[in-house]
Design a protein around this motif. Structure first.
Motif, PDB file in Angstrom:
ATOM      1  N   SER A   2      -9.513   1.680   9.743  1.00  0.00           N
ATOM      2  CA  SER A   2      -8.414   2.441  10.338  1.00  0.00           C
ATOM      3  C   SER A   2      -8.743   2.952  11.737  1.00  0.00           C
ATOM      4  CB  SER A   2      -8.049   3.622   9.437  1.00  0.00           C
ATOM      5  OG  SER A   2      -9.185   4.417   9.164  1.00  0.00           O
ATOM      6  N   VAL A   3      -9.837   2.437  12.328  1.00  0.00           N
ATOM      7  CA  VAL A   3     -10.212   2.789  13.705  1.00  0.00           C
ATOM      8  C   VAL A   3     -10.396   1.491  14.488  1.00  0.00           C
ATOM      9  CG1 VAL A   3     -11.338   4.926  12.967  1.00  0.00           C
ATOM     10  CG2 VAL A   3     -12.696   2.832  13.196  1.00  0.00           C
ATOM     11  N   PRO A   4     -10.293   1.525  15.809  1.00  0.00           N
ATOM     12  CA  PRO A   4     -10.437   0.294  16.601  1.00  0.00           C
ATOM     13  C   PRO A   4     -11.864  -0.236  16.607  1.00  0.00           C
ATOM     14  CG  PRO A   4     -10.140   2.196  18.038  1.00  0.00           C
ATOM     15  CD  PRO A   4      -9.916   2.680  16.653  1.00  0.00           C
ATOM     16  N   GLN A   5     -11.970  -1.548  16.693  1.00  0.00           N
ATOM     17  CA  GLN A   5     -13.274  -2.205  16.798  1.00  0.00           C
ATOM     18  C   GLN A   5     -13.782  -2.070  18.238  1.00  0.00           C
ATOM     19  OE1 GLN A   5     -15.163  -4.179  14.402  1.00  0.00           O
ATOM     20  NE2 GLN A   5     -16.672  -3.985  16.035  1.00  0.00           N
ATOM     21  N   PRO A   6     -14.986  -1.522  18.430  1.00  0.00           N
ATOM     22  CA  PRO A   6     -15.551  -1.499  19.793  1.00  0.00           C
ATOM     23  C   PRO A   6     -16.036  -2.899  20.170  1.00  0.00           C
ATOM     24  CG  PRO A   6     -17.116  -0.565  18.237  1.00  0.00           C
ATOM     25  CD  PRO A   6     -15.880  -0.881  17.452  1.00  0.00           C
ATOM     26  N   ILE A   7     -15.747  -3.328  21.391  1.00  0.00           N
ATOM     27  CA  ILE A   7     -16.074  -4.698  21.817  1.00  0.00           C
ATOM     28  C   ILE A   7     -17.276  -4.724  22.755  1.00  0.00           C
ATOM     29  CG2 ILE A   7     -15.178  -6.813  22.865  1.00  0.00           C
ATOM     30  CD1 ILE A   7     -13.714  -5.981  20.294  1.00  0.00           C
ATOM     31  N   GLY A  26       1.015  -0.313  18.146  1.00  0.00           N
ATOM     32  CA  GLY A  26       1.529   0.794  17.354  1.00  0.00           C
ATOM     33  C   GLY A  26       2.267   1.782  18.220  1.00  0.00           C
ATOM     34  N   GLY A  27       2.943   2.703  17.575  1.00  0.00           N
ATOM     35  CA  GLY A  27       3.714   3.700  18.297  1.00  0.00           C
ATOM     36  C   GLY A  27       3.271   5.108  17.944  1.00  0.00           C
ATOM     37  N   ALA A  28       3.697   6.044  18.768  1.00  0.00           N
ATOM     38  CA  ALA A  28       3.360   7.449  18.530  1.00  0.00           C
ATOM     39  C   ALA A  28       4.014   7.937  17.243  1.00  0.00           C
ATOM     40  CB  ALA A  28       3.822   8.299  19.709  1.00  0.00           C
ATOM     41  N   PRO A  75       5.453  13.782  11.600  1.00  0.00           N
ATOM     42  CA  PRO A  75       4.678  13.271  10.470  1.00  0.00           C
ATOM     43  C   PRO A  75       5.281  13.698   9.139  1.00  0.00           C
ATOM     44  CG  PRO A  75       3.537  15.110  11.510  1.00  0.00           C
ATOM     45  CD  PRO A  75       4.718  14.793  12.374  1.00  0.00           C
ATOM     46  N   GLY A  76       5.156  12.818   8.155  1.00  0.00           N
ATOM     47  CA  GLY A  76       5.622  13.119   6.815  1.00  0.00           C
ATOM     48  C   GLY A  76       4.464  13.346   5.870  1.00  0.00           C
ATOM     49  N   ALA A  77       4.783  13.565   4.600  1.00  0.00           N
ATOM     50  CA  ALA A  77       3.745  13.827   3.599  1.00  0.00           C
ATOM     51  C   ALA A  77       2.785  12.648   3.479  1.00  0.00           C
ATOM     52  CB  ALA A  77       4.390  14.146   2.252  1.00  0.00           C
ATOM     53  N   ASP A  78       3.298  11.416   3.600  1.00  0.00           N
ATOM     54  CA  ASP A  78       2.435  10.235   3.524  1.00  0.00           C
ATOM     55  C   ASP A  78       1.431  10.210   4.668  1.00  0.00           C
ATOM     56  OD1 ASP A  78       3.786   9.448   1.272  1.00  0.00           O
ATOM     57  OD2 ASP A  78       4.972   7.894   2.260  1.00  0.00           O
ATOM     58  N   ASP A  79       1.850  10.668   5.843  1.00  0.00           N
ATOM     59  CA  ASP A  79       0.944  10.707   6.991  1.00  0.00           C
ATOM     60  C   ASP A  79      -0.162  11.745   6.766  1.00  0.00           C
ATOM     61  OD1 ASP A  79       2.521   8.807   8.369  1.00  0.00           O
ATOM     62  OD2 ASP A  79       3.879  10.401   9.019  1.00  0.00           O
ATOM     63  N   ARG A  83       1.146   1.667   8.381  1.00  0.00           N
ATOM     64  CA  ARG A  83      -0.156   2.312   8.253  1.00  0.00           C
ATOM     65  C   ARG A  83      -0.571   2.971   9.564  1.00  0.00           C
ATOM     66  NH1 ARG A  83      -4.101  -2.122   5.746  1.00  0.00           N
ATOM     67  NH2 ARG A  83      -3.051  -3.344   7.356  1.00  0.00           N
ATOM     68  N   LEU A  84      -1.430   3.978   9.436  1.00  0.00           N
ATOM     69  CA  LEU A  84      -1.917   4.704  10.610  1.00  0.00           C
ATOM     70  C   LEU A  84      -3.280   4.177  11.027  1.00  0.00           C
ATOM     71  CD1 LEU A  84      -1.056   8.450   9.835  1.00  0.00           C
ATOM     72  CD2 LEU A  84       0.402   6.641  10.765  1.00  0.00           C
ATOM     73  N   ARG A  85      -3.489   4.121  12.340  1.00  0.00           N
ATOM     74  CA  ARG A  85      -4.810   3.823  12.909  1.00  0.00           C
ATOM     75  C   ARG A  85      -5.182   5.016  13.793  1.00  0.00           C
ATOM     76  NH1 ARG A  85      -5.756  -1.769  13.291  1.00  0.00           N
ATOM     77  NH2 ARG A  85      -7.891  -1.220  13.896  1.00  0.00           N
ATOM     78  N   PHE A  86      -6.396   5.463  13.651  1.00  0.00           N
ATOM     79  CA  PHE A  86      -6.855   6.652  14.372  1.00  0.00           C
ATOM     80  C   PHE A  86      -7.683   6.237  15.587  1.00  0.00           C
ATOM     81  CE2 PHE A  86      -6.205   7.912   9.951  1.00  0.00           C
ATOM     82  CZ  PHE A  86      -5.308   8.945  10.129  1.00  0.00           C
TER      83      PHE A  86
END
Length: 304
Positions: A38-43, A59-61, A65-69, A184-187
């Protein structure tokens, strides 16, 4: 190879003595090596040019946020808790401005107060707020913390044990997350990643001014996340005592634009910003946060 990547430019050491590139790149390497998707791969990175290349995330902003977030955020913190047991986790640095003792909180807050006090004569409204509201409230909370620590037989200068620390994104919240097409969320944004007191992690999430979580979502988060730290018998007590200090710390962070070096960073990000407008708004936000402190403390007590 025709792929799309994110190129991130970091401040030089002359502008910021914190190693943001190292913290983020190495932190993401650690997380990805342990299967965190759920995080970006460092290259790749260029330390001399202060550049990092990362996986591009479509992805978008996250607007509201809801309960699932909220649940996704807690699951991510749970993953970090799991990785605290990894043998190589001890190679991870401390989070930027980590607070491992009550004295760490005192020192950071007082340093920020001193910086603002040194320039507040230029800004009568700021001086009135600091002298009339923030400083007295801070002193009252210091006395509460000292009393609480004495009552429990704790030393305000002693860092918490390694066994109860947690890995922290440090600047964690939906302001640093993207919602992908599949929902899904990515941080993102791990420039301050490292070890910290979970009190900071929990408190920062519900207080962060970049998100403006409503009371319902704050309650959902607290009710889900507090059980994650039950192995620490003192966590709830520390949270109740130290939460007000985290809030006051945020009140001071909101005033950063009064300081010239922080204002220069703001202008670099937004050349059209007008300082008089920005500092007036930031002062209002700080006053609002300090005014809400008692209500926020009540939310913590209710969740515990």
């Amino acid at each position: 190879g025709g792929g799309c990547f994110a190129l991130k430019v970091y401040p030089s050491c002359q502008d910021d003595d914190r190693d943001r590139l190292g913290a983020e790149f190495e932190g993401l390497q650690f997380l990805r090596a342990h299967g965190v998707k759920s995080v970006p791969q460092p290259i790749n990175r260029d330390n001399l040019a202060h550049l990092g290349i990362y996986e591009w995330i479509d992805g978008g902003a996250i607007g509201t946020p809801g309960a699932d977030d909220i649940e996704a955020a807690v699951l991510f913190l749970r993953e970090l808790r799991r990785l605290c047991q990894a043998p190589d986790s001890m190679s991870v640095r401390l989070a930027t401005e980590s607070c491992l003792s009550a004295r760490d909180f005192f020192s950071q807050i007082e340093q920020r107060i001193d910086q603002l006090t040194s320039i507040c004569k230029q800004y009568p409204a700021l001086q009135f707020y600091l002298e009339g509201s923030l400083k007295p409230r801070y002193q009252a909370e210091v006395e509460m913390v000292q009393s609480g620590f004495d009552e429990n037989g704790w030393d305000i200068a002693k860092p918490i044990e390694q066994t109860v620390r947690t890995l922290s994104p440090s600047d964690f919240g939906f302001h640093n997350a993207l919602r992908c097409e599949d929902g899904r969320l990515r941080f993102i944004d791990f420039e301050y990643f490292g070890w910290d007191d979970p009190v900071r992690v929990v408190s920062d999430f519900v207080l962060h001014p970049g998100m403006q979580l409503n009371a319902k979502n704050r309650a959902i988060f607290l009710n889900l996340v507090i059980p994650e730290f039950t192995k620490d018998p003192n966590f709830k007590k520390r949270l109740c005592l130290l939460f007000p200090l985290v809030c006051i710390r945020w009140c001071l962070i909101l005033l950063n634009e009064f300081l010239s070096r922080h204002w220069l960073r703001r202008v670099a990000a937004n050349p059209l910003a007008e300082q008089s407008v920005v500092i007036r708004r930031q002062l209002e936000r700080s006053i609002e946060m300090l005014t809400s402190l008692d209500a926020r403390k009540g939310e913590i007590y209710s969740a515990i």
